[in-house]
Design a protein around this motif. Structure first.
Motif, PDB file in Angstrom:
ATOM      1  N   LYS A 177       9.944  14.836  -5.653  1.00  0.00           N
ATOM      2  CA  LYS A 177      10.490  15.392  -4.132  1.00  0.00           C
ATOM      3  C   LYS A 177      10.378  16.785  -4.311  1.00  0.00           C
ATOM      4  N   ASP A 181       8.397  19.033  -1.502  1.00  0.00           N
ATOM      5  CA  ASP A 181       8.569  20.087  -0.522  1.00  0.00           C
ATOM      6  C   ASP A 181       8.048  21.360  -0.591  1.00  0.00           C
ATOM      7  N   GLY A 248       6.633  12.861  -0.560  1.00  0.00           N
ATOM      8  CA  GLY A 248       8.071  13.068  -1.327  1.00  0.00           C
ATOM      9  C   GLY A 248       8.319  11.619  -1.451  1.00  0.00           C
TER      10      GLY A 248
END
Length: 260
Positions: A177, A181, A248
């Motif tokens: 994740k 990002d 993600g």
């Protein structure tokens, strides 16, 4: 021409792409390699041994592709740099990374050794971090890429005899994740493939334990342990342009195991 008219199943093709797959010649890694090879990818296998390599080379040759190999323990100093550099030297590019190499050690909580904890974390999580970092440096300069980290049902659940494995696979989900990002602006998608209970030599003991096998099957709506080939479509999807707006995410391929 609108976007619907432009859509084509060619989005699932990967012709001319280059992938690194750690542990890509044996176990589930070999199925990931074969899936990408059949989709047009040249594969660099990074592994501490050559198990399964001859079979994979033959498969690549039969499918008009090519295999590279670098003998590296992914936890060794500078291993990630060496693996990425060897890939660029051989194939001239890097488009896909599959962080597949992993290990599981079982023991009772009060008998677990510190060195075993560290070994599992080093292979399953720390090496994943370093390889993702080195691959992303290359992909960012070339306009994008795909990083696929391999999770587990233990990315979601507990494992009372495999705490470092569970911790590492939860960590892989979180790391994914964070990278997703950070790297989205570089056109690099980062996702997790989380296999369920797969019929492999490593799981034979569980399958032959009648009580545990019954318990596991009762949690799988599909009603059977997966054949390793049932992971191949998902790995190609996550590696392909068809998944460009997905990042993600942890994708369970588990026959519905997590539903129960």
């Amino acid at each position: 021409m609108d976007l619907v008219e432009q859509f084509s199943t060619d989005l699932f093709r990967l012709d001319g792409k280059v992938a690194i797959i750690t542990g890509g010649a044996s176990g589930l890694g070999q199925y990931y390699s074969k899936a990408l090879i059949k989709s047009g990818v040249k594969v660099m296998v990074a592994s501490f041994d050559e198990k399964g390599l001859d079979e994979l080379k033959k498969f690549a040759n039969e499918n008009g592709s090519e295999i590279g190999f670098i003998n590296r323990d992914v936890t060794a100093k500078n291993a990630a740099k060496d693996i990425v550099a060897a890939t660029i030297e051989k194939f001239g590019q890097l488009d896909i990374l599959i962080n597949n190499a992993g290990i599981q050690i079982r023991n009772k909580w009060d008998e677990f050794k510190d060195e075993d904890w560290q070994k599992v974390i080093d292979i399953n999580l720390t090496a994943t971090y370093h390889l993702a970092h080195e691959a992303a440096l290359v992909m960012a300069k070339s306009g994008g890429g795909k990083i696929i980290n391999i999770g587990s049902m233990q990315s979601y659940r507990a494992g009372k005899f495999i705490f470092p494995y569970t911790a590492s696979k939860h960590g892989v989900m979180g790391l994914t994740k964070a990278y997703a990002d950070a790297l989205a602006s570089e056109n690099i998608q980062v996702n997790v493939l989380a296999p369920g209970y797969i019929d492999t030599p490593m799981t034979k003991a569980l399958q032959e334990d009648n009580e545990r096998n019954t318990e596991i099957l009762s949690h799988i709506p599909a009603g059977h342990w997966a054949d390793p080939s049932e992971l191949m479509g998902a790995i190609v999807f996550l590696a392909s342009p068809a998944s460009n707006y997905i990042t993600g995410v942890t994708l369970p391929v588990d026959g519905g195991y997590l539903l129960r």
